[in-house]
Design a protein around this motif. Sequence first.
Motif: not given
Length: 268
Positions: A112-125, A89-97
């Motif tokens: 999984s939530r622990q791997w979100l850094d900053g605004d990750q509103s595009a990822i839902s759980f 999820l972190m690696h994905r956030s470097w290239v797309t939202q």
Amino acid sequence: MSPDVEVLLLGTGAADGIPNPFCRCDTCADHRDRGELRTPTSVLIDDRLLIDPGPESPRQVSRYGRDLTGLLAILAGHAHSDHLDPAILMHRSWVTQSPLEVVGPEPVVAWSRQWLDGDQSAISFRSVTAGDTVDVAGYRVTVLAANHEAFGEACCYLIEDDSASVLYATDTGLLPESTLAALAGRRADLVLLEETFGPNTDKGGRHLHLATFAETVARLRGLGVVDEGTRVVAVHLAHDNSPLAQLGAELADVGAEVLADGTLITLG
């Protein structure tokens, strides 16, 4: 789903894969001699649903000429690292939202939530539990209890649409009666069923060995889940199993098969 459903076996091995680099058993030697690498079990359906993305899944995807630019959802059965490496999820956030949904039992979501850094509103759980039926990436997913444990609940899944159905059942020992009851009369085109321990029967009941694998296939056949048109493929294979030629014969005896990493199965 399109009329044809593509199921790409990214990996078919257990956590340590085959060969285990610390081992010179006959099965590990057989894989080395043939140049075959069996990596942890993971599946990509129609390039939009990724099941059990462990730490090798990004390289698995690239190895077989695919990408995850169209990925809509991740579905994980439990929170063990070979089935879920949330760093993806972190690696994905470097290239797309672009929007992405992560679905699994509560320990999967919490980890999984622990791997979100900053605004990750595009990822839902979405936290699910056995007995739920949910829509994931356009598929109907029935959540089934696994005979396993991973910091809490572990699940198997029946993934369906109007053209095909896939039963994904790893990690688990003999399926709970509640799972068999939920599957009664629910035919699958493809069953991906773990067979971790081969002839070894003394390694506990949280995985299947050849005898319990055969028992499970027989139960599924009796319930109508498996029929003559169903492909049953053994996954989550550890080096406890026999070398490939012998394993293939052992599985054929119960109407199942062993396939290589990178095999593409088309259903529909």
